[in-house]
Design a protein around this motif. Structure first.
Motif, PDB file in Angstrom:
ATOM      1  N   GLY A  39      39.483 -19.185 -74.794  1.00  0.00           N
ATOM      2  CA  GLY A  39      40.914 -19.062 -74.596  1.00  0.00           C
ATOM      3  C   GLY A  39      41.423 -17.635 -74.575  1.00  0.00           C
ATOM      4  O   GLY A  39      40.698 -16.684 -74.866  1.00  0.00           O
ATOM      5  N   LEU A  40      42.685 -17.505 -74.224  1.00  0.00           N
ATOM      6  CA  LEU A  40      43.318 -16.207 -74.026  1.00  0.00           C
ATOM      7  C   LEU A  40      43.266 -15.315 -75.262  1.00  0.00           C
ATOM      8  O   LEU A  40      43.006 -14.120 -75.159  1.00  0.00           O
ATOM      9  CB  LEU A  40      44.771 -16.410 -73.585  1.00  0.00           C
ATOM     10  CG  LEU A  40      45.568 -15.169 -73.240  1.00  0.00           C
ATOM     11  CD1 LEU A  40      44.904 -14.425 -72.077  1.00  0.00           C
ATOM     12  CD2 LEU A  40      46.995 -15.531 -72.894  1.00  0.00           C
ATOM     13  N   THR A  41      43.497 -15.877 -76.430  1.00  0.00           N
ATOM     14  CA  THR A  41      43.485 -15.074 -77.654  1.00  0.00           C
ATOM     15  C   THR A  41      42.122 -14.428 -77.874  1.00  0.00           C
ATOM     16  O   THR A  41      42.035 -13.254 -78.216  1.00  0.00           O
ATOM     17  CB  THR A  41      43.866 -15.939 -78.865  1.00  0.00           C
ATOM     18  OG1 THR A  41      45.154 -16.508 -78.635  1.00  0.00           O
ATOM     19  CG2 THR A  41      43.905 -15.117 -80.131  1.00  0.00           C
ATOM     20  N   SER A  42      41.054 -15.158 -77.648  1.00  0.00           N
ATOM     21  CA  SER A  42      39.705 -14.611 -77.851  1.00  0.00           C
ATOM     22  C   SER A  42      39.346 -13.560 -76.813  1.00  0.00           C
ATOM     23  O   SER A  42      38.501 -12.704 -77.065  1.00  0.00           O
ATOM     24  CB  SER A  42      38.669 -15.735 -77.820  1.00  0.00           C
ATOM     25  OG  SER A  42      38.780 -16.524 -78.977  1.00  0.00           O
ATOM     26  N   GLY A  64      33.130  -7.084 -84.495  1.00  0.00           N
ATOM     27  CA  GLY A  64      33.242  -7.592 -85.862  1.00  0.00           C
ATOM     28  C   GLY A  64      32.230  -8.701 -86.118  1.00  0.00           C
ATOM     29  O   GLY A  64      31.948  -9.511 -85.223  1.00  0.00           O
ATOM     30  N   SER A  65      31.690  -8.736 -87.317  1.00  0.00           N
ATOM     31  CA  SER A  65      30.669  -9.741 -87.656  1.00  0.00           C
ATOM     32  C   SER A  65      31.144 -11.169 -87.415  1.00  0.00           C
ATOM     33  O   SER A  65      30.374 -12.019 -86.975  1.00  0.00           O
ATOM     34  CB  SER A  65      30.250  -9.592 -89.115  1.00  0.00           C
ATOM     35  OG  SER A  65      29.538  -8.399 -89.292  1.00  0.00           O
ATOM     36  N   ASN A  66      32.409 -11.441 -87.680  1.00  0.00           N
ATOM     37  CA  ASN A  66      32.938 -12.796 -87.488  1.00  0.00           C
ATOM     38  C   ASN A  66      33.075 -13.167 -86.019  1.00  0.00           C
ATOM     39  O   ASN A  66      33.071 -14.349 -85.678  1.00  0.00           O
ATOM     40  CB  ASN A  66      34.288 -12.947 -88.184  1.00  0.00           C
ATOM     41  CG  ASN A  66      34.179 -12.840 -89.687  1.00  0.00           C
ATOM     42  OD1 ASN A  66      33.120 -13.086 -90.264  1.00  0.00           O
ATOM     43  ND2 ASN A  66      35.263 -12.449 -90.324  1.00  0.00           N
ATOM     44  N   ASP A  67      33.215 -12.176 -85.148  1.00  0.00           N
ATOM     45  CA  ASP A  67      33.396 -12.435 -83.721  1.00  0.00           C
ATOM     46  C   ASP A  67      32.087 -12.438 -82.935  1.00  0.00           C
ATOM     47  O   ASP A  67      32.053 -12.875 -81.790  1.00  0.00           O
ATOM     48  CB  ASP A  67      34.331 -11.390 -83.113  1.00  0.00           C
ATOM     49  CG  ASP A  67      35.737 -11.480 -83.680  1.00  0.00           C
ATOM     50  OD1 ASP A  67      36.209 -12.614 -83.903  1.00  0.00           O
ATOM     51  OD2 ASP A  67      36.358 -10.423 -83.887  1.00  0.00           O
ATOM     52  N   ALA A  68      31.009 -11.963 -83.539  1.00  0.00           N
ATOM     53  CA  ALA A  68      29.728 -11.865 -82.832  1.00  0.00           C
ATOM     54  C   ALA A  68      29.218 -13.213 -82.302  1.00  0.00           C
ATOM     55  O   ALA A  68      28.775 -13.283 -81.151  1.00  0.00           O
ATOM     56  CB  ALA A  68      28.684 -11.194 -83.710  1.00  0.00           C
ATOM     57  N   PRO A  69      29.265 -14.298 -83.085  1.00  0.00           N
ATOM     58  CA  PRO A  69      28.784 -15.574 -82.538  1.00  0.00           C
ATOM     59  C   PRO A  69      29.567 -16.030 -81.303  1.00  0.00           C
ATOM     60  O   PRO A  69      28.991 -16.570 -80.362  1.00  0.00           O
ATOM     61  CB  PRO A  69      28.962 -16.559 -83.697  1.00  0.00           C
ATOM     62  CG  PRO A  69      28.931 -15.709 -84.919  1.00  0.00           C
ATOM     63  CD  PRO A  69      29.585 -14.414 -84.512  1.00  0.00           C
ATOM     64  N   LYS A  70      30.880 -15.792 -81.303  1.00  0.00           N
ATOM     65  CA  LYS A  70      31.697 -16.146 -80.127  1.00  0.00           C
ATOM     66  C   LYS A  70      31.272 -15.342 -78.913  1.00  0.00           C
ATOM     67  O   LYS A  70      31.170 -15.867 -77.808  1.00  0.00           O
ATOM     68  CB  LYS A  70      33.183 -15.882 -80.399  1.00  0.00           C
ATOM     69  CG  LYS A  70      33.895 -16.966 -81.105  1.00  0.00           C
ATOM     70  CD  LYS A  70      35.378 -16.627 -81.138  1.00  0.00           C
ATOM     71  CE  LYS A  70      36.155 -17.686 -81.869  1.00  0.00           C
ATOM     72  NZ  LYS A  70      37.574 -17.381 -81.900  1.00  0.00           N
ATOM     73  N   LEU A  71      31.045 -14.048 -79.118  1.00  0.00           N
ATOM     74  CA  LEU A  71      30.626 -13.190 -78.012  1.00  0.00           C
ATOM     75  C   LEU A  71      29.302 -13.671 -77.432  1.00  0.00           C
ATOM     76  O   LEU A  71      29.163 -13.803 -76.215  1.00  0.00           O
ATOM     77  CB  LEU A  71      30.505 -11.740 -78.463  1.00  0.00           C
ATOM     78  CG  LEU A  71      29.892 -10.784 -77.438  1.00  0.00           C
ATOM     79  CD1 LEU A  71      30.794 -10.643 -76.224  1.00  0.00           C
ATOM     80  CD2 LEU A  71      29.605  -9.444 -78.057  1.00  0.00           C
ATOM     81  N   LEU A  72      28.337 -13.950 -78.281  1.00  0.00           N
ATOM     82  CA  LEU A  72      27.030 -14.395 -77.810  1.00  0.00           C
ATOM     83  C   LEU A  72      27.129 -15.723 -77.064  1.00  0.00           C
ATOM     84  O   LEU A  72      26.493 -15.913 -76.019  1.00  0.00           O
ATOM     85  CB  LEU A  72      26.050 -14.494 -78.967  1.00  0.00           C
ATOM     86  CG  LEU A  72      25.681 -13.160 -79.615  1.00  0.00           C
ATOM     87  CD1 LEU A  72      24.839 -13.374 -80.859  1.00  0.00           C
ATOM     88  CD2 LEU A  72      24.976 -12.249 -78.631  1.00  0.00           C
ATOM     89  N   ALA A  73      27.931 -16.648 -77.564  1.00  0.00           N
ATOM     90  CA  ALA A  73      28.107 -17.934 -76.886  1.00  0.00           C
ATOM     91  C   ALA A  73      28.794 -17.761 -75.535  1.00  0.00           C
ATOM     92  O   ALA A  73      28.392 -18.368 -74.541  1.00  0.00           O
ATOM     93  CB  ALA A  73      28.913 -18.886 -77.769  1.00  0.00           C
ATOM     94  N   ALA A  74      29.815 -16.909 -75.495  1.00  0.00           N
ATOM     95  CA  ALA A  74      30.558 -16.697 -74.249  1.00  0.00           C
ATOM     96  C   ALA A  74      29.697 -16.038 -73.179  1.00  0.00           C
ATOM     97  O   ALA A  74      29.727 -16.426 -72.018  1.00  0.00           O
ATOM     98  CB  ALA A  74      31.797 -15.858 -74.523  1.00  0.00           C
ATOM     99  N   VAL A  75      28.919 -15.046 -73.578  1.00  0.00           N
ATOM    100  CA  VAL A  75      28.050 -14.348 -72.620  1.00  0.00           C
ATOM    101  C   VAL A  75      26.968 -15.294 -72.106  1.00  0.00           C
ATOM    102  O   VAL A  75      26.615 -15.279 -70.931  1.00  0.00           O
ATOM    103  CB  VAL A  75      27.451 -13.078 -73.271  1.00  0.00           C
ATOM    104  CG1 VAL A  75      26.324 -12.506 -72.446  1.00  0.00           C
ATOM    105  CG2 VAL A  75      28.551 -12.033 -73.444  1.00  0.00           C
ATOM    106  N   THR A  76      26.449 -16.136 -72.977  1.00  0.00           N
ATOM    107  CA  THR A  76      25.428 -17.099 -72.574  1.00  0.00           C
ATOM    108  C   THR A  76      25.985 -18.104 -71.566  1.00  0.00           C
ATOM    109  O   THR A  76      25.298 -18.458 -70.609  1.00  0.00           O
ATOM    110  CB  THR A  76      24.891 -17.854 -73.815  1.00  0.00           C
ATOM    111  OG1 THR A  76      24.335 -16.904 -74.720  1.00  0.00           O
ATOM    112  CG2 THR A  76      23.843 -18.864 -73.438  1.00  0.00           C
ATOM    113  N   ALA A  77      27.210 -18.538 -71.769  1.00  0.00           N
ATOM    114  CA  ALA A  77      27.819 -19.536 -70.887  1.00  0.00           C
ATOM    115  C   ALA A  77      28.328 -18.949 -69.572  1.00  0.00           C
ATOM    116  O   ALA A  77      28.525 -19.674 -68.608  1.00  0.00           O
ATOM    117  CB  ALA A  77      28.968 -20.226 -71.613  1.00  0.00           C
ATOM    118  N   SER A  78      28.508 -17.654 -69.526  1.00  0.00           N
ATOM    119  CA  SER A  78      29.074 -17.014 -68.340  1.00  0.00           C
ATOM    120  C   SER A  78      28.093 -17.017 -67.170  1.00  0.00           C
ATOM    121  O   SER A  78      26.889 -16.802 -67.338  1.00  0.00           O
ATOM    122  CB  SER A  78      29.456 -15.569 -68.668  1.00  0.00           C
ATOM    123  OG  SER A  78      29.912 -14.912 -67.512  1.00  0.00           O
ATOM    124  N   THR A  79      28.637 -17.240 -65.973  1.00  0.00           N
ATOM    125  CA  THR A  79      27.828 -17.187 -64.755  1.00  0.00           C
ATOM    126  C   THR A  79      28.198 -15.982 -63.902  1.00  0.00           C
ATOM    127  O   THR A  79      27.744 -15.861 -62.773  1.00  0.00           O
ATOM    128  CB  THR A  79      28.012 -18.474 -63.930  1.00  0.00           C
ATOM    129  OG1 THR A  79      29.395 -18.621 -63.616  1.00  0.00           O
ATOM    130  CG2 THR A  79      27.519 -19.694 -64.699  1.00  0.00           C
TER     131      THR A  79
END
Length: 103
Positions: A39-42, A64-79
């Motif tokens: 989403g937009l906030t992330s 930030g350590s708390n945001d790292a899992p989101k970044l990794l998931a988003a990059v993995t899902a990106s095409t």
């Protein structure tokens, strides 16, 4: 007794394929991936591009350590292109230098 150093940041090394030396393009790619997945906030997650190799094949990000899992998931899902591939992460920046095998 040894004392463990704590860090509020994660340092993540990515491989970039095809190579790109445009740091703004890569930052936009990351923001778009975060926005698409969470989403937009992330998409406005605070992160720094610390290093982009001269040949454009390697990227190092601080987040930030708390945001790292989101970044990794988003990059993995990106095409999107160029494609970012996870290489290594650490709370200690110099540890990323050991990502390549020694010859």
């Amino acid at each position: 007794m040894p004392r463990k150093l704590s860090s509020s940041y994660r340092y993540i090394r990515f491989a970039v394929s095809p190579p790109s030396t445009d740091a703004l393009l890569l930052r936009k790619l990351i923001q778009d991936a975060l926005g698409q997945s969470f989403g937009l906030t992330s998409s406005h997650t605070y992160l720094d591009i610390l290093s982009l190799s001269e040949d454009g094949t390697t990227l190092v990000i601080r987040i930030g350590s708390n945001d790292a899992p989101k970044l990794l998931a988003a990059v993995t899902a990106s095409t999107a292109s160029p494609r970012l591939s996870f290489v290594k992460d650490s709370t200690f920046l110099p540890a990323l230098l050991c990502a390549e095998p020694l010859s």
